[in-house]
Every structure is written in structure tokens, then in C-alpha cells.
Design an enzyme around this catalytic site. Sequence first.
Site, PDB file in Angstrom:
ATOM      1  N   CYS A 131       0.841  -1.192   0.000  1.00  0.00           N
ATOM      2  CA  CYS A 131       0.000   0.000   0.000  1.00  0.00           C
ATOM      3  C   CYS A 131       0.877   1.244   0.000  1.00  0.00           C
ATOM      4  O   CYS A 131       1.740   1.394   0.867  1.00  0.00           O
ATOM      5  CB  CYS A 131      -0.924   0.001   1.221  1.00  0.00           C
ATOM      6  SG  CYS A 131      -2.060   1.409   1.245  1.00  0.00           S
ATOM      7  N   CYS A 140      -0.332   4.371   0.304  1.00  0.00           N
ATOM      8  CA  CYS A 140      -1.018   5.528   0.902  1.00  0.00           C
ATOM      9  C   CYS A 140      -0.150   6.171   1.982  1.00  0.00           C
ATOM     10  O   CYS A 140       0.821   5.592   2.461  1.00  0.00           O
ATOM     11  CB  CYS A 140      -2.382   5.129   1.458  1.00  0.00           C
ATOM     12  SG  CYS A 140      -2.365   4.437   3.120  1.00  0.00           S
ATOM     13  N   CYS A 194      -0.809   4.416   6.165  1.00  0.00           N
ATOM     14  CA  CYS A 194      -0.336   3.131   6.698  1.00  0.00           C
ATOM     15  C   CYS A 194       1.084   3.241   7.245  1.00  0.00           C
ATOM     16  O   CYS A 194       1.908   3.996   6.730  1.00  0.00           O
ATOM     17  CB  CYS A 194      -0.354   2.055   5.612  1.00  0.00           C
ATOM     18  SG  CYS A 194      -1.995   1.488   5.148  1.00  0.00           S
TER      19      CYS A 194
END
Length: 187
Positions: free
Chosen positions: A47, A49, A52
Site C-alpha cells: 500500500c 497511501c 499506513c
Amino acid sequence: MVSLHPLLDNGLTKGNPNHAGGKLYCKCASDPVEVTLASNVAHNHACGCSKCWKPEGALFSIVGVIPRDNLSVTANEHKLQIVDPKAAIQRHACTSCGVHLYGRIEVDHAFKGLDFVHAELSPEPGWQEPQFAAFVSSIIEQGFDPAKIGEVRDKLHGIGLQTYDVLAPGLMDLIATFTAKKSGALK
């Protein structure tokens, strides 16, 4: 090339589909937070993003989901604090080392009932390997050179991960179905 993530930089290690779960630990040298997972993770993915938890120097986190009932905090829960109380995913992080132990959705959401976890925080092998890479272009928002994003996608494809700028299609379909049912567009 920069580090994608320590679990990705040298290729994928296949997990055991029958893995029964185990314990996750924060990075504290003494009195670590311990979380017990009663099953393997699902939808494990890289991920990009900005929310996180990522190991130092990594562009991506590795995060999967587990049914909420299969997660329990079994030691030092008092050290956990929610990172952003306004976020849909309530990420519980250790107040000493900053590691996110789990993320829980408390609002009405397609993924409510699933907790987000970083199985890499377990010393035990066998967890599901990453299945895809999500929010890849989000690393640009965090300062990654957009001229090099093609190299990142190539490296992810080279180790067998499909790349998306959202979640994988099946997960996006679940969100869209949830939203359509909630609005009355679908029964």
C-alpha cells in the site's frame, strides 16, 4: 533504486494458505504490544497511501485484513493510541515506538468487521504473501519523483504484483456494491 519494502525488494516469499495465525509485536525492546491473530490475513497487499505504517525508508506498507473477531490485544494494550480519530480506519499505534498494530473501522463502511494488520510484525513465517499493490501513485503525493514512478511500477510487476491507484477491482466492487445498497440503487 529505492526500497519498495524489505519484503518486496528481493521478490515475494510464498505464504502458506493453511497458516493458522500468530502474534504481532510492536518494535519496543521491552514490554512490546502483542496482538494475537487467530487466522491468516486476506487481501494482503503493498500500500502506497500516506496513512499506513511503513518500515523506515520503505515506499510501501504491507497490509492485510483479518476478521475483527480473530484479533485480540494480548499484552500492553495500554500503550496503544488511535493515530487519527477522524479517519475511517482507526489505526492503533504504540505510543512508544510508533508502529501501527491494527486498524479498525467503527463507522458504516463496506469493510466494517475487518481489521487491517501488518503481518510482517510477526516473527512467524507463512503469512499470505502480498497479492497486489494499491495506491501506487500516492507515493508521489509524499514526495516521490513522478518521473520515476514507471520504475516503481516495473519493479512491482517484476515480482508479480499488479498495480492499482485504488484497491484491486474485487475490493472496489465490494465498496461500490455497499454504496449502491446503502443509497437504494441496488436491493
